[in-house]
Design an enzyme around this catalytic site. Structure first.
Site, PDB file in Angstrom:
ATOM      1  N   CYS A   1       1.148  -1.104   0.057  1.00  0.00           N
ATOM      2  CA  CYS A   1       0.092  -0.301  -0.234  1.00  0.00           C
ATOM      3  C   CYS A   1       0.874   1.235   0.099  1.00  0.00           C
ATOM      4  CB  CYS A   1      -1.034  -0.090   1.024  1.00  0.00           C
ATOM      5  SG  CYS A   1      -1.348   1.416   1.335  1.00  0.00           S
TER       6      CYS A   1
ATOM      7  N   TRP B   1      -7.779  -7.272   4.552  1.00  0.00           N
ATOM      8  CA  TRP B   1      -6.207  -7.127   5.127  1.00  0.00           C
ATOM      9  C   TRP B   1      -6.548  -9.036   5.941  1.00  0.00           C
ATOM     10  CZ3 TRP B   1      -3.249  -5.444   1.663  1.00  0.00           C
ATOM     11  CH2 TRP B   1      -3.350  -4.200   1.176  1.00  0.00           C
TER      12      TRP B   1
ATOM     13  N   ARG C   1     -14.179   0.000   4.738  1.00  0.00           N
ATOM     14  CA  ARG C   1     -13.250  -0.666   4.096  1.00  0.00           C
ATOM     15  C   ARG C   1     -12.190  -0.668   5.494  1.00  0.00           C
ATOM     16  NH1 ARG C   1     -10.099   0.697  -0.005  1.00  0.00           N
ATOM     17  NH2 ARG C   1     -11.186   2.646   0.244  1.00  0.00           N
ATOM     18  N   TYR C   2     -11.611  -1.611   5.446  1.00  0.00           N
ATOM     19  CA  TYR C   2     -10.976  -1.794   6.315  1.00  0.00           C
ATOM     20  C   TYR C   2      -9.175  -1.594   6.207  1.00  0.00           C
ATOM     21  CZ  TYR C   2     -14.544  -4.493   8.396  1.00  0.00           C
ATOM     22  OH  TYR C   2     -16.093  -5.251   8.478  1.00  0.00           O
ATOM     23  N   THR C   3      -8.715  -0.340   6.141  1.00  0.00           N
ATOM     24  CA  THR C   3      -7.714   0.604   5.270  1.00  0.00           C
ATOM     25  C   THR C   3      -6.629  -0.008   6.209  1.00  0.00           C
ATOM     26  OG1 THR C   3      -7.939   2.210   6.081  1.00  0.00           O
ATOM     27  CG2 THR C   3      -9.151   1.618   3.791  1.00  0.00           C
ATOM     28  N   VAL C   4      -5.194   0.203   5.182  1.00  0.00           N
ATOM     29  CA  VAL C   4      -3.980   0.245   6.041  1.00  0.00           C
ATOM     30  C   VAL C   4      -3.320   1.775   5.116  1.00  0.00           C
ATOM     31  CG1 VAL C   4      -3.209  -1.721   6.779  1.00  0.00           C
ATOM     32  CG2 VAL C   4      -3.094  -1.473   4.699  1.00  0.00           C
TER      33      VAL C   4
ATOM     34  N   TYR D   1      -5.503   6.140  -9.370  1.00  0.00           N
ATOM     35  CA  TYR D   1      -6.553   5.098  -8.623  1.00  0.00           C
ATOM     36  C   TYR D   1      -7.471   5.747  -9.288  1.00  0.00           C
ATOM     37  CZ  TYR D   1      -4.186   3.215  -4.824  1.00  0.00           C
ATOM     38  OH  TYR D   1      -2.872   2.114  -3.889  1.00  0.00           O
TER      39      TYR D   1
END
Length: 296
Positions: free
Chosen positions: A45, A78, A106-109, A172
């Protein structure tokens, strides 16, 4: 918004849900303390990559721990290759839901976990690096660079805003566009900014002269992925990074700095983008190339 949305074929990034701050004086309720916080990242990422670079540049490895997720993400989000030894989580989603059981995005880093309170402090990626730069100064290594000098902050913030909108997030916008007009608008803005950055770097080593700043940290992860991923996978193919003499020299100069080069994992980057983003690459086949000599 809680999820990625598409308006008229344009990609819109989800807003960051957790935006608390870690402060040197603790006034936020989250005091800067060594060993208390865990930075959760993926090497694939670009937003997480910048946090790894800053942590290394400033010598914060002992002060801020790191947990790394697998580059391949499925519908569960993730996943840690092994249960995270500090939080016990197998999936990043567990930490999001432990913090907010009603969370639906969403589960983001990257994100930062507080071992003191057992919750996420922030997934606000633009703020994580500046917090490390300004709130953890007591634990910076001797001789660590001042990446966010007070005298330049207004100029750094202005350049960062442009780079984010047209380059970092611009790739993106191009890659995830679902309408021709939206794609062409994003690609046109992207290469206009790359052309301007090429000119800016004609007479200077870094974006603000001879010293590294937050702006260099934010631009590099996109450049590091450009010819390997964004040029083909996201159809950002008007020109390659290698076609820009100054930007290509600059990117390789940064890559030679261990904090940049040693946190750049092109294998994980390619596997994540090509194998995970099936909306762009339905087959999931990961290309062997391109072969790029970053040491040249």
């Amino acid at each position: 918004m809680s999820v990625q949305e598409f308006a008229g074929g344009s990609f819109v990034r989800q807003a960051n849900r957790f935006t608390d701050r870690i402060t040197a004086d603790g006034g936020s309720g989250f005091p800067a303390e060594p060993g208390r916080y865990r930075l959760l990242v993926s090497y694939a990422c670009p937003w997480a990559h910048r946090t790894l670079i800053v942590r290394r540049l400033l010598g914060l490895e002992d002060a801020i721990g790191v947990g790394v997720v697998d580059p391949i993400r499925d519908e569960r989000g993730w996943r840690f290759p092994e249960p995270d030894p500090v939080t016990g989580a197998t999936f990043l989603s567990e930490l999001y839901l432990a913090t907010d059981p009603g969370y639906q995005g969403r589960y983001t880093v990257p994100c930062v976990w507080d071992t003191g309170t057992g919750r996420l402090v922030t997934n606000d990626f633009p703020a994580i690096t500046t917090m490390m730069e300004t709130e953890f100064t007591a634990w910076h290594a001797p001789g660590a660079p001042d990446l966010y000098p007070a005298a330049l902050r207004a100029e750094i913030d202005e350049l960062n805003a442009l780079v984010y909108a047209t380059v970092n997030n611009g790739v993106y916008k191009a890659g995830f566009a679902t309408a021709q007009a939206a794609y062409e608008e994003a690609v046109t803005a992207l290469f206009a900014s790359l052309d301007a950055l090429e000119e800016r770097l004609a007479g200077r080593r870094f974006l603000f002269g001879d010293d590294l700043t937050e702006s260099d940290v934010r631009l590099y992860p996109t450049l590091a992925r450009f010819d390997t991923v964004y040029h083909a996978h996201f159809k950002c193919n008007l020109r390659r990074l290698a076609d820009y003499p100054n930007l290509w020299r600059y990117a390789r100069d940064l890559h030679a700095i261990p904090a940049f080069g040693e946190t750049t994992d092109l294998d994980q980057i390619k596997r994540h983008y090509y194998a995970t983003q099936r909306n762009v690459n339905p087959s999931g086949v990961v290309p062997l190339g391109p072969k790029i000599d970053w040491s040249r």
